[in-house]
Design an enzyme around this catalytic site. Sequence first.
Site: not given
Length: 223
Positions: A15-16, A38, A51, A112, A177
């Site tokens: 869950g980053k 990222k 993402d 991330e 998370n």
Amino acid sequence: MSQALFIAGTEEGVGKSTAAQAIITALNGAGYEAAFYKPIISGTDSIPESDAGRVREVCGLDQDVLSMTSYVFKEAVSPHLAAAHLMQPVDVDMIQADFAGVALLHDATLVEGSGGIICPLTLMADGRRVMQTDVIRALGLTSVLVADSGVGTLNATLLTLAYMRQQNLPLAGVIMNRFDASSEVHQDNLSTIELLGEIDVVATIAEGGEMTLRKPFFLLEKE
């Protein structure tokens, strides 16, 4: 002054990106202009479908989509394997430059990572090696560790914390998370991580993405 935080995870899928969305939303609400970066994305055909693209959409960022990453690998495999198949070793200097370009234009930048903390980014036959820890050091960032709240999280979280400390990587705390405040297991995992990990759980995130701050961290005050 621009500030940045690295979002590490105990494993892939923990869950980053959910944590990044929650933190960016909170930062924007506090009056900061936040950005997302990222370094490496794999398993996608394009940035908008990744993402990074989802974080951009959910958080309503007007950040240039091309500035959100340095490498996009189509194969849904570990970054080092995707890089090896393309004979495209990861260049930490390029990541530093791309990150600096994003950070220069924003108050806060969330970076991330890929997978868990021990994630190889380049393992070439000629001996060239880049680990995720090399990127964290090169960017000079403090990390927040995202962990699951359920059964099995104690081993994964405590081992990750121990490794990061062994590598002298600064830690701002842990975010749990998929946290259910009514669950005895989740509550016990939280208190055990704080006790045995000797670290604060600075926030929890419920199913659906709502974040509850427990301790001040990275520009955010406790609610």
